[in-house]
Scaffold this motif. Structure first.
Motif, PDB file in Angstrom:
ATOM      1  N   LEU A  31       0.833  -1.201   0.000  1.00 49.34           N
ATOM      2  CA  LEU A  31       0.000   0.000   0.000  1.00 49.34           C
ATOM      3  C   LEU A  31       0.870   1.255   0.000  1.00 49.34           C
ATOM      4  N   ALA A  32       1.951   1.236   0.757  1.00 48.28           N
ATOM      5  CA  ALA A  32       2.859   2.382   0.785  1.00 48.28           C
ATOM      6  C   ALA A  32       3.360   2.696  -0.617  1.00 48.28           C
ATOM      7  N   GLU A  33       3.694   1.676  -1.378  1.00 53.87           N
ATOM      8  CA  GLU A  33       4.181   1.912  -2.743  1.00 53.87           C
ATOM      9  C   GLU A  33       3.087   2.433  -3.658  1.00 53.87           C
ATOM     10  N   LEU A  34       1.865   1.949  -3.513  1.00 48.35           N
ATOM     11  CA  LEU A  34       0.763   2.511  -4.310  1.00 48.35           C
ATOM     12  C   LEU A  34       0.599   3.997  -4.026  1.00 48.35           C
ATOM     13  N   VAL A  35       0.700   4.357  -2.765  1.00 45.30           N
ATOM     14  CA  VAL A  35       0.555   5.759  -2.355  1.00 45.30           C
ATOM     15  C   VAL A  35       1.666   6.617  -2.962  1.00 45.30           C
ATOM     16  N   VAL A  36       2.910   6.183  -2.842  1.00 44.83           N
ATOM     17  CA  VAL A  36       4.002   7.022  -3.346  1.00 44.83           C
ATOM     18  C   VAL A  36       4.011   7.076  -4.867  1.00 44.83           C
ATOM     19  N   ILE A  37       3.582   6.005  -5.508  1.00 42.49           N
ATOM     20  CA  ILE A  37       3.501   6.034  -6.967  1.00 42.49           C
ATOM     21  C   ILE A  37       2.404   6.995  -7.412  1.00 42.49           C
TER      22      ILE A  37
END
Length: 157
Positions: A31-37
């Motif tokens: 989820l963290a990566e979806l957010v930063v992307i």
């Protein structure tokens, strides 16, 4: 271009520490990566997109989620409600163009109450604080990399 020429070393370390702490506190690397992307898409940061797409794949984010992230609101079966709440908050914090607050009145520039409340339903207070910190951190990184015109590449997971 080395990172030392992009940003003062101490500032870079502080931003990196904020990012790492926020990700750990959120407790969901995918989820963290979806957010930063998503924030990096909105900010047109090619360096951060290149980096975090690689990291997202490492954390098992599906290609379908990555392919449709720019149009996440139009997909009903690709992102769960928690992910959708995080993405809505990401957009609201990143753009800060609308919304109202009962405490401050109208006039724009606030995260809309309904977006914040939706996120608060899916994240307890500590995780919500870490989610917001993560959004703030990636927006800082995006602005550094875009303003310094740092091209994609140079990151190896």
């Amino acid at each position: 271009m080395s990172r030392t020429t992009v940003l003062d070393r101490e500032v870079g370390q502080a931003l990196s520490a904020l990012s790492a702490t926020a990700k750990r506190g959120l407790g969901d690397p995918a989820l963290a990566e979806l957010v930063v992307i998503r924030a990096s898409q909105l900010n047109h940061c090619a360096f951060c997109l290149d980096m975090h797409l690689a990291v997202a794949r490492k954390h098992g984010v599906s290609e379908r989620q990555l392919d449709l992230l720019a149009a996440w609101e139009e997909t009903e079966d690709v992102y769960d409600e928690r992910e959708r709440a995080a993405l809505a908050l990401t957009e609201a914090v990143t753009v800060l163009t609308g919304g109202t607050s009962q405490a401050f009145g109208s006039g724009g520039g606030f995260v809309p109450d309904d977006v914040y409340e939706r996120a608060a339903k899916h994240f307890d207070e500590p995780r919500l604080a870490h989610l917001i910190a993560l959004i703030v951190a990636i927006n800082n990184w995006n602005r550094v990399m875009v303003s310094r015109r740092i091209p994609p590449g140079g990151y190896t997971p």
